[in-house]
Design an enzyme around this catalytic site. Structure first.
Site, PDB file in Angstrom:
ATOM      1  N   SER A  90       0.841  -1.196   0.000  1.00  0.00           N
ATOM      2  CA  SER A  90       0.000   0.000   0.000  1.00  0.00           C
ATOM      3  C   SER A  90       0.882   1.255   0.000  1.00  0.00           C
ATOM      4  O   SER A  90       1.694   1.434  -0.897  1.00  0.00           O
ATOM      5  CB  SER A  90      -0.947  -0.052   1.208  1.00  0.00           C
ATOM      6  OG  SER A  90      -2.022   0.843   1.074  1.00  0.00           O
ATOM      7  N   HIS A 226      -7.746  -6.069   1.098  1.00  0.00           N
ATOM      8  CA  HIS A 226      -6.546  -5.231   1.026  1.00  0.00           C
ATOM      9  C   HIS A 226      -5.385  -5.827   1.815  1.00  0.00           C
ATOM     10  O   HIS A 226      -4.227  -5.710   1.413  1.00  0.00           O
ATOM     11  CB  HIS A 226      -6.880  -3.831   1.552  1.00  0.00           C
ATOM     12  CG  HIS A 226      -5.773  -2.840   1.379  1.00  0.00           C
ATOM     13  ND1 HIS A 226      -5.311  -2.448   0.144  1.00  0.00           N
ATOM     14  CD2 HIS A 226      -5.026  -2.161   2.293  1.00  0.00           C
ATOM     15  CE1 HIS A 226      -4.333  -1.560   0.292  1.00  0.00           C
ATOM     16  NE2 HIS A 226      -4.136  -1.381   1.582  1.00  0.00           N
TER      17      HIS A 226
END
EC number: 3.1.2.14
Length: 251
Positions: A90, A226
Protein backbone atom coordinates in the site's frame (compact mmCIF):
# COMPACT_ATOMS: atom_id res chain seq x y z
CA UNK A 1 20.35 2.85 11.84
CA UNK A 2 18.47 0.91 14.52
CA UNK A 3 15.72 3.49 14.88
CA UNK A 4 15.09 3.77 11.13
CA UNK A 5 15.71 0.12 10.22
CA UNK A 6 14.50 -2.94 12.13
CA UNK A 7 16.77 -5.90 11.44
CA UNK A 8 16.77 -8.59 14.14
CA UNK A 9 18.89 -10.99 12.07
CA UNK A 10 22.11 -9.55 10.59
CA UNK A 11 23.02 -12.53 8.35
CA UNK A 12 26.41 -11.20 7.17
CA UNK A 13 26.74 -14.05 4.65
CA UNK A 14 23.40 -13.37 2.96
CA UNK A 15 23.52 -12.79 -0.80
CA UNK A 16 20.72 -10.22 -1.05
CA UNK A 17 18.85 -7.69 1.08
CA UNK A 18 15.05 -7.41 1.11
CA UNK A 19 13.82 -4.03 2.31
CA UNK A 20 10.17 -4.00 3.47
CA UNK A 21 7.96 -0.92 3.70
CA UNK A 22 4.79 -1.00 5.87
CA UNK A 23 1.42 0.46 4.93
CA UNK A 24 0.02 3.89 5.94
CA UNK A 25 -0.60 4.04 9.66
CA UNK A 26 1.39 0.83 10.04
CA UNK A 27 4.57 -0.20 11.79
CA UNK A 28 7.22 -2.92 11.69
CA UNK A 29 5.30 -5.62 13.55
CA UNK A 30 4.03 -7.64 10.56
CA UNK A 31 7.26 -7.68 8.56
CA UNK A 32 9.48 -8.37 11.56
CA UNK A 33 8.55 -12.04 11.38
CA UNK A 34 9.74 -12.12 7.78
CA UNK A 35 13.24 -11.50 9.12
CA UNK A 36 13.32 -15.11 10.32
CA UNK A 37 10.98 -16.63 7.73
CA UNK A 38 13.27 -16.14 4.74
CA UNK A 39 16.19 -18.44 3.95
CA UNK A 40 19.71 -17.56 5.04
CA UNK A 41 20.60 -16.11 1.63
CA UNK A 42 18.23 -13.18 2.27
CA UNK A 43 18.52 -10.63 5.07
CA UNK A 44 15.32 -8.68 5.71
CA UNK A 45 15.21 -5.08 6.91
CA UNK A 46 11.99 -3.23 7.81
CA UNK A 47 11.57 0.53 7.50
CA UNK A 48 10.39 2.37 10.61
CA UNK A 49 9.24 5.95 10.02
CA UNK A 50 9.25 8.67 12.67
CA UNK A 51 6.15 9.13 14.82
CA UNK A 52 5.53 5.46 15.67
CA UNK A 53 6.87 2.62 17.81
CA UNK A 54 10.21 3.52 19.42
CA UNK A 55 10.14 6.77 17.42
CA UNK A 56 6.77 7.96 18.71
CA UNK A 57 8.26 11.04 20.37
CA UNK A 58 9.86 12.23 17.12
CA UNK A 59 8.02 14.61 14.79
CA UNK A 60 6.39 13.07 11.74
CA UNK A 61 8.20 13.53 8.41
CA UNK A 62 7.27 16.67 6.51
CA UNK A 63 7.48 15.21 3.03
CA UNK A 64 8.62 12.27 0.92
CA UNK A 65 12.04 13.81 0.36
CA UNK A 66 12.70 13.73 4.10
CA UNK A 67 11.60 10.08 4.28
CA UNK A 68 13.76 9.04 1.33
CA UNK A 69 16.83 10.92 2.57
CA UNK A 70 16.56 9.38 6.02
CA UNK A 71 16.24 5.84 4.65
CA UNK A 72 19.11 6.44 2.22
CA UNK A 73 21.38 7.68 4.99
CA UNK A 74 20.59 4.59 7.05
CA UNK A 75 20.92 2.02 4.26
CA UNK A 76 23.23 3.35 1.55
CA UNK A 77 26.40 1.57 2.66
CA UNK A 78 24.53 -1.75 2.90
CA UNK A 79 22.90 -1.31 -0.49
CA UNK A 80 26.23 -0.51 -2.11
CA UNK A 81 27.71 -3.73 -0.74
CA UNK A 82 25.00 -6.23 -1.72
CA UNK A 83 22.15 -6.58 -4.22
CA UNK A 84 18.76 -5.63 -2.85
CA UNK A 85 15.05 -6.02 -3.53
CA UNK A 86 12.15 -3.86 -2.34
CA UNK A 87 8.73 -4.94 -1.03
CA UNK A 88 6.12 -2.34 -0.15
CA UNK A 89 2.49 -2.77 0.83
CA UNK A 90 0.00 0.00 0.00
CA UNK A 91 1.60 3.30 1.11
CA UNK A 92 4.84 1.35 1.48
CA UNK A 93 4.86 0.69 -2.27
CA UNK A 94 4.98 4.41 -2.97
CA UNK A 95 7.77 4.98 -0.46
CA UNK A 96 9.77 2.11 -1.94
CA UNK A 97 9.28 3.53 -5.45
CA UNK A 98 10.41 7.01 -4.37
CA UNK A 99 13.47 5.48 -2.71
CA UNK A 100 14.28 3.45 -5.83
CA UNK A 101 14.17 6.57 -8.00
CA UNK A 102 16.43 8.44 -5.58
CA UNK A 103 18.94 5.59 -5.37
CA UNK A 104 19.18 5.35 -9.15
CA UNK A 105 19.38 9.11 -9.73
CA UNK A 106 21.86 9.94 -6.99
CA UNK A 107 23.84 6.74 -6.50
CA UNK A 108 23.44 4.62 -9.63
CA UNK A 109 21.80 1.78 -7.70
CA UNK A 110 18.84 -0.29 -8.85
CA UNK A 111 17.03 -3.15 -7.08
CA UNK A 112 17.14 -6.65 -8.54
CA UNK A 113 13.35 -6.82 -8.14
CA UNK A 114 10.54 -4.54 -6.97
CA UNK A 115 7.45 -6.00 -5.31
CA UNK A 116 4.41 -3.72 -5.04
CA UNK A 117 1.50 -4.97 -2.95
CA UNK A 118 -2.01 -3.61 -2.50
CA UNK A 119 -1.35 -0.30 -4.22
CA UNK A 120 -2.59 1.70 -7.18
CA UNK A 121 -0.04 2.42 -9.87
CA UNK A 122 0.84 6.14 -10.04
CA UNK A 123 -0.38 6.33 -13.64
CA UNK A 124 -3.78 4.86 -12.76
CA UNK A 125 -6.97 6.89 -12.45
CA UNK A 126 -7.58 5.39 -9.01
CA UNK A 127 -4.35 6.75 -7.55
CA UNK A 128 -5.75 10.26 -7.36
CA UNK A 129 -8.37 9.12 -4.86
CA UNK A 130 -5.53 9.25 -2.32
CA UNK A 131 -5.55 13.03 -2.52
CA UNK A 132 -9.11 13.15 -1.17
CA UNK A 133 -8.27 11.43 2.11
CA UNK A 134 -8.00 14.68 4.15
CA UNK A 135 -11.60 15.48 3.21
CA UNK A 136 -12.90 12.27 4.79
CA UNK A 137 -14.37 12.55 8.30
CA UNK A 138 -12.73 10.55 11.09
CA UNK A 139 -15.81 8.36 11.55
CA UNK A 140 -15.75 7.41 7.87
CA UNK A 141 -12.03 6.76 8.02
CA UNK A 142 -12.53 4.37 10.92
CA UNK A 143 -15.20 2.55 8.93
CA UNK A 144 -12.76 2.28 6.04
CA UNK A 145 -10.02 0.94 8.31
CA UNK A 146 -12.43 -1.65 9.69
CA UNK A 147 -13.51 -2.67 6.17
CA UNK A 148 -9.96 -2.98 4.87
CA UNK A 149 -8.93 -5.14 7.81
CA UNK A 150 -5.38 -5.35 9.10
CA UNK A 151 -6.22 -3.71 12.45
CA UNK A 152 -7.42 -5.83 15.40
CA UNK A 153 -11.09 -4.91 16.15
CA UNK A 154 -10.29 -4.38 19.82
CA UNK A 155 -7.85 -1.62 18.85
CA UNK A 156 -10.65 0.23 17.10
CA UNK A 157 -12.64 0.17 20.34
CA UNK A 158 -9.86 2.00 22.17
CA UNK A 159 -10.21 5.77 21.83
CA UNK A 160 -6.54 6.50 22.51
CA UNK A 161 -5.34 3.94 19.97
CA UNK A 162 -7.78 5.06 17.27
CA UNK A 163 -6.82 8.69 17.80
CA UNK A 164 -3.14 7.86 17.28
CA UNK A 165 -3.90 5.57 14.33
CA UNK A 166 -5.88 8.28 12.55
CA UNK A 167 -3.13 10.81 13.08
CA UNK A 168 -0.43 8.49 11.74
CA UNK A 169 -2.61 7.62 8.75
CA UNK A 170 -3.19 11.29 7.92
CA UNK A 171 0.49 12.15 8.37
CA UNK A 172 1.48 9.36 6.00
CA UNK A 173 -1.03 10.62 3.45
CA UNK A 174 0.46 14.11 3.74
CA UNK A 175 3.86 12.63 2.92
CA UNK A 176 2.46 10.73 -0.04
CA UNK A 177 1.01 13.77 -1.82
CA UNK A 178 4.25 15.78 -1.58
CA UNK A 179 5.89 13.57 -4.19
CA UNK A 180 5.75 14.68 -7.87
CA UNK A 181 3.71 11.71 -9.08
CA UNK A 182 2.89 13.56 -12.30
CA UNK A 183 6.57 13.17 -13.23
CA UNK A 184 6.71 9.37 -12.95
CA UNK A 185 8.93 8.23 -15.81
CA UNK A 186 8.03 5.21 -17.89
CA UNK A 187 10.63 2.46 -18.40
CA UNK A 188 12.96 4.24 -15.96
CA UNK A 189 14.03 0.94 -14.40
CA UNK A 190 15.27 -2.27 -16.00
CA UNK A 191 14.67 -4.63 -13.06
CA UNK A 192 11.83 -7.15 -12.83
CA UNK A 193 8.63 -6.10 -11.07
CA UNK A 194 5.74 -7.99 -9.47
CA UNK A 195 2.40 -6.64 -8.23
CA UNK A 196 0.19 -8.43 -5.70
CA UNK A 197 -3.39 -7.63 -4.75
CA UNK A 198 -6.28 -9.14 -2.84
CA UNK A 199 -8.91 -10.60 -5.17
CA UNK A 200 -11.77 -9.03 -3.17
CA UNK A 201 -10.43 -5.52 -3.65
CA UNK A 202 -11.82 -3.52 -6.55
CA UNK A 203 -10.10 -1.06 -8.85
CA UNK A 204 -6.55 -2.23 -8.33
CA UNK A 205 -5.02 -0.14 -11.08
CA UNK A 206 -1.78 -2.02 -10.42
CA UNK A 207 -1.24 -2.48 -14.15
CA UNK A 208 0.01 1.11 -14.16
CA UNK A 209 3.10 0.04 -12.21
CA UNK A 210 4.13 -2.07 -15.21
CA UNK A 211 5.01 1.09 -17.12
CA UNK A 212 7.95 2.04 -14.88
CA UNK A 213 10.29 -0.76 -15.96
CA UNK A 214 11.54 -2.50 -19.09
CA UNK A 215 12.12 -5.69 -17.10
CA UNK A 216 9.81 -8.68 -16.80
CA UNK A 217 6.55 -7.96 -14.99
CA UNK A 218 3.87 -10.08 -13.31
CA UNK A 219 0.59 -9.45 -11.49
CA UNK A 220 -0.89 -11.83 -8.92
CA UNK A 221 -4.36 -11.69 -7.40
CA UNK A 222 -4.46 -13.62 -4.12
CA UNK A 223 -7.57 -14.55 -2.10
CA UNK A 224 -8.66 -11.83 0.30
CA UNK A 225 -9.03 -8.09 0.76
CA UNK A 226 -6.55 -5.23 1.03
CA UNK A 227 -4.66 -7.07 3.75
CA UNK A 228 -4.65 -10.40 1.92
CA UNK A 229 -0.99 -10.85 2.96
CA UNK A 230 -2.05 -11.50 6.57
CA UNK A 231 -3.70 -14.75 5.51
CA UNK A 232 -1.12 -17.45 6.38
CA UNK A 233 -1.41 -19.24 3.03
CA UNK A 234 -0.90 -15.97 1.14
CA UNK A 235 2.02 -15.00 3.35
CA UNK A 236 3.64 -18.37 2.66
CA UNK A 237 3.12 -17.86 -1.08
CA UNK A 238 4.70 -14.40 -0.93
CA UNK A 239 7.77 -15.63 0.94
CA UNK A 240 8.31 -18.53 -1.47
CA UNK A 241 7.69 -16.38 -4.54
CA UNK A 242 9.98 -13.56 -3.42
CA UNK A 243 12.70 -16.06 -2.53
CA UNK A 244 12.44 -17.69 -5.97
CA UNK A 245 12.61 -14.31 -7.73
CA UNK A 246 15.70 -13.30 -5.78
CA UNK A 247 17.38 -16.66 -6.32
CA UNK A 248 16.73 -16.38 -10.07
CA UNK A 249 18.00 -12.81 -10.30
CA UNK A 250 21.56 -11.93 -11.21
CA UNK A 251 23.03 -11.80 -7.69
Amino acid sequence: MDKVIARPYKRPNALCRLICFPWAGGNCSFFIRWCEAFSSIIVVSVIRLAGRECRDTEPFPEDMAEVVNEITNALLKDLQEKPFALFGHSFGSFVSYALAVHLKEKHGLEPVHMFFSGSYGPHSEYFHLMYKLPEVEDSRLLELIHTLGGTPPEFLQNEQITKHLLRVLKEDQKVLVTYPWHDVRKKYFSCDLTCFNGSDEKNHGSEAWIAITSGDTSIYSLPGNHFYLMEPSNETFLIKYITKCIENSDI
